[in-house]
Write an enzyme that holds these catalytic residues in place. Structure first.
Site, short mmCIF file in Angstrom:
data_model
loop_
_atom_site.label_atom_id
_atom_site.label_comp_id
_atom_site.label_asym_id
_atom_site.label_seq_id
_atom_site.Cartn_x
_atom_site.Cartn_y
_atom_site.Cartn_z
N MET A 272 -47.99 -17.16 -68.64
CA MET A 272 -47.67 -17.36 -67.22
C MET A 272 -48.54 -18.49 -66.68
O MET A 272 -49.71 -18.59 -67.04
CB MET A 272 -47.97 -16.08 -66.43
CG MET A 272 -47.23 -14.86 -66.94
SD MET A 272 -47.51 -13.44 -65.86
CE MET A 272 -46.78 -12.13 -66.84
N MET B 211 -34.35 -10.24 -68.97
CA MET B 211 -35.46 -9.59 -68.24
C MET B 211 -34.92 -8.36 -67.52
O MET B 211 -33.95 -8.45 -66.77
CB MET B 211 -36.07 -10.56 -67.22
CG MET B 211 -36.91 -11.68 -67.81
SD MET B 211 -38.27 -11.16 -68.88
CE MET B 211 -39.25 -10.13 -67.78
N ASP C 215 -36.99 -6.86 -71.82
CA ASP C 215 -38.41 -6.96 -71.49
C ASP C 215 -38.65 -6.47 -70.07
O ASP C 215 -38.16 -7.07 -69.12
CB ASP C 215 -38.83 -8.44 -71.64
CG ASP C 215 -40.31 -8.67 -71.38
OD1 ASP C 215 -41.06 -7.70 -71.22
OD2 ASP C 215 -40.71 -9.85 -71.35
N HIS D 104 -45.62 -9.56 -78.63
CA HIS D 104 -45.04 -10.29 -77.50
C HIS D 104 -46.19 -10.93 -76.70
O HIS D 104 -47.10 -10.24 -76.25
CB HIS D 104 -44.23 -9.33 -76.64
CG HIS D 104 -43.44 -9.99 -75.57
ND1 HIS D 104 -42.24 -10.64 -75.80
CD2 HIS D 104 -43.67 -10.11 -74.23
CE1 HIS D 104 -41.77 -11.11 -74.66
NE2 HIS D 104 -42.61 -10.81 -73.70
N MET E 268 -43.22 -18.14 -69.45
CA MET E 268 -42.85 -18.05 -68.03
C MET E 268 -43.56 -19.18 -67.32
O MET E 268 -44.50 -18.98 -66.55
CB MET E 268 -43.27 -16.67 -67.49
CG MET E 268 -42.38 -15.54 -68.00
SD MET E 268 -43.10 -13.92 -67.72
CE MET E 268 -44.14 -13.81 -69.17
N SER F 187 -46.30 -5.89 -75.95
CA SER F 187 -46.79 -7.02 -75.16
C SER F 187 -48.30 -6.98 -74.97
O SER F 187 -48.85 -6.01 -74.44
CB SER F 187 -46.11 -7.03 -73.79
OG SER F 187 -46.75 -7.98 -72.98
N GLY G 49 -44.95 -3.13 -73.05
CA GLY G 49 -46.35 -3.41 -72.74
C GLY G 49 -47.10 -2.14 -72.46
O GLY G 49 -47.73 -1.54 -73.35
N SER G 50 -47.00 -1.68 -71.21
CA SER G 50 -47.75 -0.48 -70.79
C SER G 50 -47.44 0.72 -71.67
O SER G 50 -48.34 1.45 -72.06
CB SER G 50 -47.42 -0.09 -69.35
OG SER G 50 -47.07 -1.20 -68.61
N ASP H 59 -47.11 -13.12 -73.55
CA ASP H 59 -46.59 -13.55 -72.25
C ASP H 59 -47.42 -14.68 -71.67
O ASP H 59 -48.57 -14.49 -71.28
CB ASP H 59 -46.65 -12.37 -71.27
CG ASP H 59 -45.54 -11.37 -71.51
OD1 ASP H 59 -44.37 -11.78 -71.56
OD2 ASP H 59 -45.85 -10.17 -71.65
N HIS I 280 -43.30 -15.75 -75.03
CA HIS I 280 -42.41 -15.73 -73.85
C HIS I 280 -43.02 -16.66 -72.80
O HIS I 280 -44.01 -16.33 -72.15
CB HIS I 280 -42.33 -14.28 -73.34
CG HIS I 280 -41.51 -14.10 -72.11
ND1 HIS I 280 -41.54 -12.94 -71.37
CD2 HIS I 280 -40.61 -14.92 -71.48
CE1 HIS I 280 -40.72 -13.06 -70.34
NE2 HIS I 280 -40.15 -14.25 -70.38
N GLY J 175 -46.81 -6.60 -65.60
CA GLY J 175 -46.42 -5.43 -66.39
C GLY J 175 -46.36 -4.19 -65.52
O GLY J 175 -46.66 -4.23 -64.33
N GLY J 176 -45.94 -3.09 -66.12
CA GLY J 176 -45.99 -1.81 -65.45
C GLY J 176 -44.94 -1.58 -64.37
O GLY J 176 -45.09 -0.67 -63.55
#
Ligand code: DX5
Ligand code: ZN
Length: 215
Positions: free
Chosen positions: A36, A136, A174, A32, A66, A7, A196-197, A34, A64, A143-144
Site C-alpha cells: 500500500m 476484492m 481477498d 499474500h 495497491m 496475508s 489475513g486475520s 499487501d 498485491h 485487514g479485519g
C-alpha cells in the site's frame, strides 16, 4: 484444487521471518504480500526491500499492489522474488494491458484486481491475458473487515465470462475470508483464498488451512 494465501498484513511485525515460517508450516500455497502506498489506499505498508528477504523462504510470493503507477515498480518486485504480481485496474487505467505484459516479461504470473464497486466489465478486455483475477471482497486498505456479500456475485460473473471465453485464470478473493465465508466464495467460483486475520488469529493455522481446503 484450492490455494490458500495468508496475508502478511495481519502478522506480528516484530518478526516477519517467523510469520513466513508459520505460513509455510501450515501447508498454505503462497504468502499474500499487501503493498500500500498511502495514495491508492490511505495506509502505507511494505516495499520490495522486505520482499527480497522474505522471498528467500520456500513459498510463492503473491504480491498485491495497491499503488498508483504500478508500472514503475513491477521490475523491482519481480527482482525481489515475486511469483504473482497483481495490479489494480483502477490504478493502471489505460496502461493496464502494457503493465500486465510487463509483469509477464519479468517472469511473473500476472494478476488484475478490482475493488468492490468496480464492475467486472472493466476487466473484460484482459481476461485472456492474465493468470489471475483478484476480486476484492472488501474495500482495499486494511485487514479485519467483513466480506461484502454482493462481491460474490462478481466472482460468479467473472467465472462465467472466463468459461464463455474458454480461459481459466485463477480466481482469487481477498478480504473477510474465514471458514464461514470461504465456502460461499468457493461456491461462487473462487479457487484461491487470501486470509489475513483469520489465519494469524487461528490457534491452529494448519488446521485452519486444512479446513479451507476441505470445504
Ligand atoms: C486489504 C488487503 C487484504 C487483507 C485481508 O486491503 O488487500 O489482503 O490483508 O485481510 P483480512 O483477511 O483480515 O480481511
Ligand atoms: Zn490483499
Amino acid at each position: 484444487m484450492i490455494k490458500v494465501s495468508p496475508s502478511l498484513l495481519a502478522a506480528n511485525y516484530l518478526s516477519f521471518g517467523d510469520a513466513v515460517d508459520k505460513v509455510i508450516a501450515s501447508g498454505a500455497d503462497a504468502l499474500h504480500y499487501d503493498v500500500m502506498d498511502g495514495e491508492f489506499v490511505p495506509a502505507i505498508t511494505f516495499g520490495e526491500g522486505l520482499l527480497g528477504f522474505l522471498s528467500k523462504k520456500p513459498i510463492d510470493m503473491d504480491v498485491h499492489l495497491m499503488i498508483v503507477h504500478p508500472e514503475k515498480h513491477i521490475k523491482a518486485f519481480a527482482d525481489a522474488g515475486a511469483r504473482y504480481i497483481t495490479i489494480h485496474q483502477e490504478a493502471a487505467g489505460f496502461g493496464t494491458i502494457d503493465t500486465i505484459k510487463l509483469i509477464k516479461e519479468c517472469g511473473c504470473l500476472a494478476g488484475i484486481s478490482i475493488k468492490p464497486f468496480t464492475s467486472v466489465d472493466a476487466i473484460a478486455d484482459v481476461l485472456e491475458l492474465v493468470d489471475l483475477i483478484l476480486i476484492m471482497t472488501v474495500e482495499p486498505g486494511k485487514g479485519g473487515q467483513k466480506l461484502i456479500p454482493f462481491t460474490l456475485d462478481k466472482v460468479r460473473q467473472i467465472k462465467e465470462m472466463c468459461e464463455q471465453r474458454g480461459v481459466s485464470p485463477i480466481i482469487e478473493v481477498d478480504g473477510g475470508i474465514n471458514t464461514q465465508t470461504a465456502k460461499s466464495a468457493m461456491d461462487a467460483g473462487a479457487n484461491m483464498l487470501v486470509a489475513g486475520s483469520a489465519f494469524f488469529k487461528a490457534e491452529d493455522p494448519k488446521g485452519f488451512v486444512d479446513t479451507l481446503k476441505s470445504l
